[in-house]
Design a protein around this motif. Structure first.
Motif, mmCIF file in Angstrom:
data_model
loop_
_atom_site.group_PDB
_atom_site.id
_atom_site.type_symbol
_atom_site.label_atom_id
_atom_site.label_comp_id
_atom_site.label_asym_id
_atom_site.label_seq_id
_atom_site.Cartn_x
_atom_site.Cartn_y
_atom_site.Cartn_z
ATOM 1 N N ILE A 1 0.702 -1.152 -0.022
ATOM 2 C CA ILE A 1 0.109 0.013 0.021
ATOM 3 C C ILE A 1 0.746 1.343 -0.196
ATOM 4 C CG2 ILE A 1 -1.730 1.262 1.208
ATOM 5 C CD1 ILE A 1 -2.573 -1.476 0.086
ATOM 6 N N ILE A 2 0.690 1.905 -0.877
ATOM 7 C CA ILE A 2 1.352 3.550 -1.174
ATOM 8 C C ILE A 2 0.515 4.486 -0.811
ATOM 9 C CG2 ILE A 2 3.045 4.753 -2.514
ATOM 10 C CD1 ILE A 2 3.768 2.128 -4.092
ATOM 11 N N PHE A 3 0.648 5.419 -0.024
ATOM 12 C CA PHE A 3 0.128 6.667 0.166
ATOM 13 C C PHE A 3 0.531 7.828 -0.664
ATOM 14 C CE2 PHE A 3 0.077 4.189 4.087
ATOM 15 C CZ PHE A 3 -1.422 4.218 4.358
ATOM 16 N N LEU B 1 -11.444 6.264 3.095
ATOM 17 C CA LEU B 1 -11.164 6.985 4.383
ATOM 18 C C LEU B 1 -10.555 8.286 4.371
ATOM 19 C CD1 LEU B 1 -10.178 3.456 6.088
ATOM 20 C CD2 LEU B 1 -12.392 4.762 6.670
ATOM 21 N N TYR B 2 -9.714 8.420 3.688
ATOM 22 C CA TYR B 2 -8.850 10.044 3.515
ATOM 23 C C TYR B 2 -9.760 10.969 3.288
ATOM 24 C CZ TYR B 2 -5.633 13.398 2.284
ATOM 25 O OH TYR B 2 -4.726 14.502 2.435
ATOM 26 N N GLU B 3 -10.854 10.661 2.364
ATOM 27 C CA GLU B 3 -11.778 11.759 2.162
ATOM 28 C C GLU B 3 -12.667 11.946 3.490
ATOM 29 O OE1 GLU B 3 -13.889 9.802 -1.151
ATOM 30 O OE2 GLU B 3 -12.278 10.070 -2.553
ATOM 31 N N LYS B 4 -12.738 10.993 4.243
ATOM 32 C CA LYS B 4 -13.542 11.544 5.708
ATOM 33 C C LYS B 4 -12.573 11.612 6.732
ATOM 34 C CE LYS B 4 -17.475 10.372 3.304
ATOM 35 N NZ LYS B 4 -18.548 11.297 3.300
ATOM 36 N N ALA C 1 -1.616 12.979 -0.710
ATOM 37 C CA ALA C 1 -1.283 13.988 0.174
ATOM 38 C C ALA C 1 -0.270 14.832 -0.551
ATOM 39 C CB ALA C 1 -0.796 13.706 1.357
ATOM 40 N N THR C 2 -0.658 16.220 -0.539
ATOM 41 C CA THR C 2 0.368 17.315 -0.992
ATOM 42 C C THR C 2 1.100 17.718 0.370
ATOM 43 O OG1 THR C 2 -1.474 18.829 -0.389
ATOM 44 C CG2 THR C 2 -1.262 18.004 -2.897
ATOM 45 N N ASP C 3 1.847 19.001 0.167
ATOM 46 C CA ASP C 3 2.917 19.486 1.160
ATOM 47 C C ASP C 3 2.054 20.034 2.121
ATOM 48 O OD1 ASP C 3 5.045 18.680 -0.430
ATOM 49 O OD2 ASP C 3 5.394 20.781 -1.257
ATOM 50 N N ASP C 4 0.995 20.659 2.120
ATOM 51 C CA ASP C 4 0.191 21.348 3.033
ATOM 52 C C ASP C 4 -0.874 20.151 3.686
ATOM 53 O OD1 ASP C 4 -1.218 21.077 0.381
ATOM 54 O OD2 ASP C 4 -2.473 22.885 1.218
ATOM 55 N N GLU C 5 -0.708 18.881 3.344
ATOM 56 C CA GLU C 5 -1.358 17.818 3.738
ATOM 57 C C GLU C 5 -0.778 16.868 4.774
ATOM 58 O OE1 GLU C 5 -3.376 16.336 0.359
ATOM 59 O OE2 GLU C 5 -5.219 17.628 0.861
ATOM 60 N N THR C 6 0.573 17.257 5.312
ATOM 61 C CA THR C 6 1.493 16.319 5.660
ATOM 62 C C THR C 6 0.757 15.914 7.091
ATOM 63 O OG1 THR C 6 2.830 18.194 6.806
ATOM 64 C CG2 THR C 6 3.724 17.222 4.501
ATOM 65 N N ASP D 1 -2.379 15.150 7.733
ATOM 66 C CA ASP D 1 -3.435 14.434 7.198
ATOM 67 C C ASP D 1 -2.689 12.925 7.002
ATOM 68 O OD1 ASP D 1 -5.447 16.217 7.609
ATOM 69 O OD2 ASP D 1 -5.835 16.474 5.772
ATOM 70 N N GLN D 2 -1.529 13.077 6.130
ATOM 71 C CA GLN D 2 -0.738 12.131 5.444
ATOM 72 C C GLN D 2 -0.222 11.260 6.696
ATOM 73 O OE1 GLN D 2 2.513 12.563 2.882
ATOM 74 N NE2 GLN D 2 2.401 10.418 2.266
ATOM 75 N N GLU D 3 0.374 11.762 7.828
ATOM 76 C CA GLU D 3 0.766 11.141 8.945
ATOM 77 C C GLU D 3 -0.180 10.541 9.840
ATOM 78 O OE1 GLU D 3 2.947 14.054 11.225
ATOM 79 O OE2 GLU D 3 4.260 14.557 9.556
ATOM 80 N N PHE D 4 -1.453 10.943 9.586
ATOM 81 C CA PHE D 4 -2.513 10.430 10.572
ATOM 82 C C PHE D 4 -2.958 9.318 9.757
ATOM 83 C CE2 PHE D 4 -7.233 9.765 10.625
ATOM 84 C CZ PHE D 4 -7.314 9.689 11.953
ATOM 85 N N MET D 5 -3.110 9.125 8.339
ATOM 86 C CA MET D 5 -3.271 7.908 7.745
ATOM 87 C C MET D 5 -2.209 6.957 7.748
ATOM 88 S SD MET D 5 -6.529 8.503 6.405
ATOM 89 C CE MET D 5 -6.442 7.019 5.276
ATOM 90 N N ILE D 6 -1.108 7.262 7.718
ATOM 91 C CA ILE D 6 -0.015 6.191 7.790
ATOM 92 C C ILE D 6 -0.074 5.752 9.258
ATOM 93 C CG2 ILE D 6 2.534 6.211 8.144
ATOM 94 C CD1 ILE D 6 2.774 8.123 5.935
#
Length: 191
Positions: A2-4, A54-57, A7-12, A14-19
């Protein structure tokens, strides 16, 4: 794997949360998908698509407690699995453990009633969760949310696998008793 990638730079954050979410619930994600399909590559596709949903929510996910979050994740993977099966036409792949899910879902009214009761029970259970002992929480979450078998549960709480059934029965009874006392709910009887 699975690869995330969304996420863009300003969503890091959010990306950390999803990881972190993926790391914590990886087993649940894959176990739930495997209940619906057999091919490993399809399971991975379902998990990936579920993570996108899930990321959308993510705003909703951040507000949920651990138990409700696990239920939400399981439901998302389940719905994604069913949608993939319908869309791609993996009807034969739907067979797991020799049973077709279509038979289980045949009576949609009964199924809807059951889901509403389960949803209500989960809501009530989340309200009384802090009042349960740590062992009861581990047993109920492990069995009904994370899908652990008796051996895995016995390792979690440090007992013999043969003792798990009785411990689960007692944990369910205690939870139901608290729910009945606090909510005055009489229609949830132990199965």
């Amino acid at each position: 794997m699975i690869i995330f990638t969304w996420a863009t730079d300003d969503e890091t954050s959010d990306q950390e949360f999803m990881i972190n979410l993926y790391s914590e619930f990886e087993r649940l994600l894959f176990q739930t998908a495997r209940k619906y399909v057999l091919k490993p590559e399809t399971v991975e596709d379902i998990v990936q698509e579920s993570l996108v949903k899930l990321y959308e929510k993510i705003g909703t996910l951040r507000s949920l407690n651990h138990v409700t979050l696990a239920v939400y994740i399981r439901s998302t993977v389940r719905n994604t699995s069913i949608n993939v099966l319908k869309t791609v036409g993996y009807e034969k792949e739907r067979m797991v453990d020799g049973q077709d899910d279509a038979g289980e879902l045949a009576d949609s009214n009964m199924y809807l009633d059951l889901m509403m009761d389960l949803s209500r029970y989960r809501e009530l259970l989340s309200k009384i969760w802090p009042q349960l002992s740590k062992e009861d929480q581990i047993l109920l979450e492990g069995k009904y949310i994370l899908g652990y078998n008796d051996y895995e549960l016995s390792k979690e709480i440090g007992c013999k696998p043969g003792s798990i059934r009785m411990k689960l029965t007692r944990a369910r009874r205690r939870a139901l008793m608290i729910i009945k006392e606090q909510e005055g709910v009489a229609h949830f009887d132990e199965a």
